[in-house]
Design a protein around this motif. Structure first.
Motif, short mmCIF file in Angstrom:
data_model
loop_
_atom_site.label_atom_id
_atom_site.label_comp_id
_atom_site.label_asym_id
_atom_site.label_seq_id
_atom_site.Cartn_x
_atom_site.Cartn_y
_atom_site.Cartn_z
N LEU A 278 27.06 87.88 53.23
CA LEU A 278 26.06 87.81 52.16
C LEU A 278 26.70 87.35 50.85
CD1 LEU A 278 24.16 91.09 53.03
CD2 LEU A 278 23.12 88.81 52.99
N LEU A 279 27.84 87.94 50.51
CA LEU A 279 28.56 87.56 49.29
C LEU A 279 28.95 86.08 49.32
CD1 LEU A 279 31.15 90.35 48.33
CD2 LEU A 279 29.45 89.30 46.83
N SER A 280 29.55 85.68 50.42
CA SER A 280 30.04 84.30 50.53
C SER A 280 28.89 83.30 50.51
CB SER A 280 30.87 84.13 51.80
OG SER A 280 30.11 84.44 52.96
N SER A 281 27.75 83.68 51.08
CA SER A 281 26.60 82.76 51.07
C SER A 281 26.09 82.56 49.65
CB SER A 281 25.49 83.28 51.98
OG SER A 281 24.93 84.48 51.48
N ALA A 282 26.04 83.65 48.89
CA ALA A 282 25.57 83.56 47.50
C ALA A 282 26.53 82.74 46.64
CB ALA A 282 25.40 84.95 46.92
N LYS A 283 27.80 82.72 47.03
CA LYS A 283 28.81 82.01 46.24
C LYS A 283 29.14 80.63 46.80
CE LYS A 283 30.71 86.27 44.35
NZ LYS A 283 31.90 87.09 44.03
N GLY A 284 28.31 80.14 47.71
CA GLY A 284 28.41 78.75 48.16
C GLY A 284 29.39 78.45 49.27
#
Length: 316
Positions: A278-284
């Motif tokens: 989730l974190l990595s998806s939000a950060k591209g």
């Protein structure tokens, strides 16, 4: 025809790529494994070789005459892959593909820190002039995972993610419509097989963009292909700040894990992976580039909506 060595060839993704290479019948394939497998030895153009990744001299001998090395080794322990790189250089290998096969970056995903270590190591060995051509193959997430629990590839096993088509639910980061790249493992394998034939130099960043879609679009596709169930997707929204503090407020979590994670590690690892994804998806991190799309303009990638409609047709 060249000789291609596949390290970690008994893994799921490695086996998919090996089959694609073997089907092309253009190259000689040597599969490196810690334990020599009994399957696959009779396959045309494919041989197995047991190696000790801690023994550089043995690795050098194994790689003599090899043109291309494809690595699918575990990334949590990066020393074996460093040894493999050193041996590849000593043996005169031309091309090397480290064990990437995923996102454009590892931000928020500590379990993949070894990928960054290997990337830095490859940069270092070439800092005074190129001694080893390499490419970081990055296909994003496997589209096959959105078919879970149904298996859509020969070797790749179903795996839960933050978007769960079976139970018509998803977890998203509030305020972020993350861009995701989804590529089927079959398409990845086919691209790698085609890349092995390229005469020109491989790009250092080897993005493979099967489908580039925002999460909101994936959910719309989900509503459409699962409309026969009569139930809308339930979407849990979590805060970026909570995720950064290791807090998961969603009403559900992942249920399946990678076979390399066992025992008491499972529950904590599943939470870590979900938070990290989730974190990595939000950060591209999952918005990968398209270098191999450009090099192979005639390649037709499996499209997400068509794939999922076929998978979920008639499913409860």
């Amino acid at each position: 025809m060249v000789k291609i060595a596949v390290a970690g060839g008994s893994g799921q993704v490695g086996q998919e790529v090996i089959d694609a290479l073997a089907a092309a019948k253009k190259h000689e394939i040597v599969i490196l494994s810690r334990n020599k497998a009994v399957t696959g030895d009779s396959a045309s153009g494919v041989t197995w070789l047991a190696v000790n990744y801690d023994d550089k001299s043995q690795l050098i001998e194994a790689l003599r005459g090899i043109h291309t090395v494809l690595s699918f080794t575990q990334v949590m322990d990066y020393t074996p892959q460093e040894n493999l790189i050193d041996a590849a250089i000593a043996a005169g290998v031309k091309r090397f593909a480290p064990s990437q096969w995923g996102s454009a970056s590892t931000i928020g995903m500590p379990w993949w820190a070894g990928k960054d270590k290997i990337k830095e190591y490859l940069e270092k060995v070439n800092e005074n002039g190129k001694v080893l051509e390499y490419s970081l193959f990055q296909p994003g997430l496997f589209l096959d995972y959105l078919a879970t629990p149904y298996k859509t590839a020969k070797y790749l096993e179903p795996l839960n993610t933050m978007i769960d088509f079976q139970n018509r639910r998803a977890i998203v980061v509030d305020g972020y419509d993350a861009i995701m790249t989804y590529t089927t493992v079959k398409d990845l394998a086919a691209v790698v097989a085609r890349a092995a034939d390229l005469d020109g130099e491989w790009p250092v960043v080897g993005g493979i963009r099967g489908n580039r879609v925002p999460v909101s679009q994936i959910l719309k596709i989900g509503e459409k292909v699962r409309e026969t169930t009569g139930r809308a997707f339930t979407v849990d929204k979590v805060k970026l700040g909570d995720l950064e503090r290791g807090i998961l407020t969603a009403s559900w979590t992942l249920e399946a894990s990678h076979p390399s994670v066992t025992g008491d590690q499972v529950e904590e690892m599943l939470k870590t992976v979900l938070i990290g994804t989730l974190l990595s998806s939000a950060k591209g991190a999952w918005d990968v580039s398209d270098e191999f799309n450009q090099l192979l303009p005639d390649f037709k990638f499996t499209q997400i909506e068509e794939f999922l409609a076929q998978v979920w047709e008639g499913k409860p």
